[in-house]
Design a protein around this motif. Sequence first.
Motif, PDB file in Angstrom:
ATOM      1  N   LYS A 286     -11.766   2.383  -0.283  1.00 15.26           N
ATOM      2  CA  LYS A 286     -10.999   2.105   0.783  1.00 15.26           C
ATOM      3  C   LYS A 286     -10.448   0.513   0.431  1.00 15.26           C
ATOM      4  O   LYS A 286      -9.155   0.314   0.704  1.00 15.26           O
ATOM      5  N   PHE A 287     -11.242  -0.203  -0.002  1.00 14.17           N
ATOM      6  CA  PHE A 287     -10.539  -1.634  -0.238  1.00 14.17           C
ATOM      7  C   PHE A 287      -9.711  -1.586  -1.645  1.00 14.17           C
ATOM      8  O   PHE A 287      -8.592  -2.278  -1.372  1.00 14.17           O
ATOM      9  N   VAL A 288      -9.946  -0.665  -2.572  1.00 11.19           N
ATOM     10  CA  VAL A 288      -9.011  -0.700  -3.729  1.00 11.19           C
ATOM     11  C   VAL A 288      -7.842  -0.147  -3.065  1.00 11.19           C
ATOM     12  O   VAL A 288      -6.713  -0.380  -3.338  1.00 11.19           O
ATOM     13  N   LEU A 289      -7.748   1.060  -2.460  1.00 15.17           N
ATOM     14  CA  LEU A 289      -6.625   1.576  -1.808  1.00 15.17           C
ATOM     15  C   LEU A 289      -6.030   0.679  -1.056  1.00 15.17           C
ATOM     16  O   LEU A 289      -4.580   0.670  -1.182  1.00 15.17           O
ATOM     17  N   ARG A 290      -6.563  -0.174  -0.197  1.00  9.31           N
ATOM     18  CA  ARG A 290      -5.736  -0.956   0.764  1.00  9.31           C
ATOM     19  C   ARG A 290      -4.946  -2.042  -0.090  1.00  9.31           C
ATOM     20  O   ARG A 290      -3.728  -2.201   0.150  1.00  9.31           O
ATOM     21  N   VAL A 291      -5.715  -2.567  -1.188  1.00  2.48           N
ATOM     22  CA  VAL A 291      -5.111  -3.563  -2.073  1.00  2.48           C
ATOM     23  C   VAL A 291      -3.980  -3.035  -2.842  1.00  2.48           C
ATOM     24  O   VAL A 291      -2.923  -3.766  -3.066  1.00  2.48           O
ATOM     25  N   LEU A 292      -4.188  -1.838  -3.280  1.00  2.00           N
ATOM     26  CA  LEU A 292      -3.064  -1.524  -4.293  1.00  2.00           C
ATOM     27  C   LEU A 292      -1.865  -0.940  -3.370  1.00  2.00           C
ATOM     28  O   LEU A 292      -0.768  -1.251  -3.849  1.00  2.00           O
ATOM     29  N   ILE A 293      -1.970  -0.391  -2.352  1.00  2.00           N
ATOM     30  CA  ILE A 293      -1.075   0.028  -1.264  1.00  2.00           C
ATOM     31  C   ILE A 293      -0.035  -1.163  -0.914  1.00  2.00           C
ATOM     32  O   ILE A 293       1.161  -1.268  -0.892  1.00  2.00           O
ATOM     33  N   ASP A 294      -1.079  -2.254  -0.590  1.00  2.00           N
ATOM     34  CA  ASP A 294      -0.302  -3.739  -0.334  1.00  2.00           C
ATOM     35  C   ASP A 294       0.468  -4.146  -1.443  1.00  2.00           C
ATOM     36  O   ASP A 294       1.857  -4.623  -1.080  1.00  2.00           O
ATOM     37  N   ASN A 295       0.287  -4.144  -2.571  1.00  2.00           N
ATOM     38  CA  ASN A 295       0.642  -4.639  -3.900  1.00  2.00           C
ATOM     39  C   ASN A 295       1.858  -3.730  -4.129  1.00  2.00           C
ATOM     40  O   ASN A 295       3.036  -4.274  -4.597  1.00  2.00           O
ATOM     41  N   ILE A 296       1.650  -2.611  -3.799  1.00  2.00           N
ATOM     42  CA  ILE A 296       2.874  -1.444  -4.011  1.00  2.00           C
ATOM     43  C   ILE A 296       4.243  -1.712  -3.467  1.00  2.00           C
ATOM     44  O   ILE A 296       5.277  -2.063  -3.585  1.00  2.00           O
ATOM     45  N   ILE A 297       3.893  -1.950  -1.842  1.00  2.00           N
ATOM     46  CA  ILE A 297       4.584  -2.261  -0.803  1.00  2.00           C
ATOM     47  C   ILE A 297       5.535  -3.359  -1.106  1.00  2.00           C
ATOM     48  O   ILE A 297       6.666  -3.624  -1.008  1.00  2.00           O
ATOM     49  N   ASN A 298       4.854  -4.379  -1.427  1.00  2.00           N
ATOM     50  CA  ASN A 298       5.437  -5.800  -1.916  1.00  2.00           C
ATOM     51  C   ASN A 298       5.920  -6.097  -3.224  1.00  2.00           C
ATOM     52  O   ASN A 298       6.227  -7.268  -3.513  1.00  2.00           O
ATOM     53  N   THR A 299       5.936  -4.943  -3.853  1.00  2.00           N
ATOM     54  CA  THR A 299       6.240  -5.131  -5.329  1.00  2.00           C
ATOM     55  C   THR A 299       5.617  -6.001  -6.320  1.00  2.00           C
ATOM     56  O   THR A 299       6.463  -6.410  -7.133  1.00  2.00           O
TER      57      THR A 299
END
Length: 225
Positions: A15-28
């Motif tokens: 869940k930690f990896v998922l949250r961090v990767l999604i945040d970085n994809i959203i913010n490019t």
Amino acid sequence: MITISERRERESAKKFVLRVLIDNIINTHLLPGEKLNEPELCQALGVSRTPFREAELDLAQRRLIEIRPKIGTYVSFIDAELVEEVRHLRAVLETELAEMACEKLSQADIDRLWENVALWQLYISRAQEDKIFSLDKAFHQLLYCQCGRPYWYELVEQLSPHFDRTTVLSFRCRPASAILQDHIDLLRAIEQKDKAAARAVAGQHMQRYTENISAIRKSFPHYFK
């Protein structure tokens, strides 16, 4: 360079990896078309390859990354048709939500939303894109929860990264003040218990993507599918 927030208490590695990767994809911070460097990311996140790969499978199911066997894993390009589907879904739900708010929200509830708007105004004056985006998300989440529809919000959140990525890009090429004004107009309609006006503002708010898409495509053509 990706940004890594602190791991939450009792948050699993996946869940930690998922949250961090999604945040970085959203913010490019992870760009559309960029290849994910698994060893480097695992080291940066302090996790083993197993939870990282589990998170990748989840992201692939959400169509946020593309796994190419024996080649690599890449951040998905923006799919304008998929974004439009998410926008349409939110428009249906949030026009209904706006009418419900006129009946359900107390003055204390509305005051919490006005506090969010006040912070918007502060961070717009400072041009702090990340704060503006966080406040936009918080405003909508609060409205869903105040109306007793947290599950609606959970459902929307599963799809929202596709839409959220274009929202962040819109802040870079279009003034955020129009979105803020929609929030202000919506709160005024809710305070007056004007259901028709609230629905109209909510519909207009979700139409902003349609207004912004040409500017987004022109400024970031290489981000699109």
